[in-house]
Enzyme design. Sequence first.
Site, mmCIF file in Angstrom:
data_model
loop_
_atom_site.group_PDB
_atom_site.id
_atom_site.type_symbol
_atom_site.label_atom_id
_atom_site.label_comp_id
_atom_site.label_asym_id
_atom_site.label_seq_id
_atom_site.Cartn_x
_atom_site.Cartn_y
_atom_site.Cartn_z
ATOM 1 N N ASP A 3 0.862 -1.190 0.000
ATOM 2 C CA ASP A 3 0.000 0.000 0.000
ATOM 3 C C ASP A 3 0.894 1.234 0.000
ATOM 4 O OD1 ASP A 3 -2.393 1.561 0.240
ATOM 5 O OD2 ASP A 3 -1.884 1.905 2.339
ATOM 6 N N SER A 4 0.301 2.369 -0.313
ATOM 7 C CA SER A 4 1.057 3.613 -0.262
ATOM 8 C C SER A 4 1.466 3.955 1.179
ATOM 9 C CB SER A 4 0.218 4.755 -0.840
ATOM 10 O OG SER A 4 -1.012 4.849 -0.143
ATOM 11 N N CYS A 66 -3.693 -0.999 -2.018
ATOM 12 C CA CYS A 66 -3.940 0.418 -2.332
ATOM 13 C C CYS A 66 -4.897 0.529 -3.524
ATOM 14 C CB CYS A 66 -2.611 1.078 -2.666
ATOM 15 S SG CYS A 66 -2.760 2.811 -3.086
ATOM 16 N N GLU A 143 -6.355 9.930 9.139
ATOM 17 C CA GLU A 143 -5.000 9.868 9.718
ATOM 18 C C GLU A 143 -4.899 10.744 10.966
ATOM 19 O OE1 GLU A 143 -1.891 10.129 6.794
ATOM 20 O OE2 GLU A 143 -2.607 8.294 5.847
ATOM 21 N N CYS A 181 -11.212 3.215 -1.084
ATOM 22 C CA CYS A 181 -9.943 3.753 -0.578
ATOM 23 C C CYS A 181 -9.648 3.039 0.729
ATOM 24 C CB CYS A 181 -10.061 5.261 -0.347
ATOM 25 S SG CYS A 181 -8.624 5.982 0.477
ATOM 26 N N HIS A 183 -8.494 3.933 3.481
ATOM 27 C CA HIS A 183 -8.769 4.603 4.752
ATOM 28 C C HIS A 183 -10.244 4.597 5.142
ATOM 29 C CE1 HIS A 183 -4.744 5.956 4.010
ATOM 30 N NE2 HIS A 183 -4.715 6.760 5.045
HETATM 31 N N1 DGL Z 1 -3.988 3.953 -0.197
HETATM 32 C C1 DGL Z 1 -4.661 4.978 -0.959
HETATM 33 C C2 DGL Z 1 -5.887 4.356 -1.667
HETATM 34 O O1 DGL Z 1 -6.430 3.366 -1.225
HETATM 35 C C3 DGL Z 1 -5.086 6.147 -0.090
HETATM 36 C C4 DGL Z 1 -3.923 6.962 0.444
HETATM 37 C C5 DGL Z 1 -3.096 7.621 -0.645
HETATM 38 O O2 DGL Z 1 -3.617 8.512 -1.359
HETATM 39 O O3 DGL Z 1 -1.930 7.256 -0.772
HETATM 40 O O4 DGL Z 1 -6.310 4.864 -2.668
#
Ligand code: DGL
Length: 261
Positions: A3-4, A66, A143, A181, A183
């Site tokens: 993931d990012s 992600c 966050e 997403c 989050h």
């Molecule tokens: N992990 C990203 C997503 O699911 C969200 C956070 C980011 O923008 O890096 O799209």
Amino acid sequence: MFDSGFGGLTVLRELIARIPGANFVYTGDTARLPYGAKSRATVARYATEAASFLVDQGAEFLVIACNTASALALDEICDAVTVPVLGVVEPGAAEAAAHSATRECIVLATSATVESGAYAKACEKLGVRALEKACPLLVPLVEESWTDHPVARQVAQIYLDDAFHAASGQGMNPDTIVLGCTHYPLLRPLLAELAPPNTRIVDSAESVAQRVAEAFPATSTGTAGSDCSFFATDSVAKFRTLGERFLGRSIPSVQLVDLGG
Ligand code: DGL
């Protein structure tokens, strides 16, 4: 798993619950997040570097937790590695298709995911019309742990009102919201409360975890605890603190890794 940043730990949480005997290696590209506002070329470069790193660590199956990387760079990731790769978009769309009675849904996601149109295309293939809504303020709110803060409430209500208004302007009657997403699962109770009554919420983290569990039937019935290793490209202390909230359990150690510039 990749993931990012920390958000993909919502997917790992679901995977541990469904495949208790599996070993997981998680990499969060925390030095280069957010991906959600970046271009396709940049996300593809970052994501393929992370995918290759995970295969070097011995990964036999790659889960792209992600949504942005799944939406923008799944083909590039598949080309870069020799192991099977599963992104979150198609399982999320399939879950919406399985449950939507009106065959119309709203997808909440990052700006880059929405611009890619990946969820709409995946839904369309399954006979579901999707209206995608970019919700860029939700990631920083989560966050900040403001998952039930008055500001989060107001922002979420504005996004939902905008999305449902746009949908009705297009003659749509969506009965399902896809959380597109990493989050957003932490905002699920709030979104469920604010959405129109009887709206179904589909969490792509749950959908992808279910799909992976089906690919590993032997391990999914095991009773041994999962072994998890964590890598991050920026502060390991921050990864542990923030990550524990997403994962819902302690993260004993995190290793720092440099994936490139
Ligand atoms: N992990 C990203 C997503 O699911 C969200 C956070 C980011 O923008 O890096 O799209």
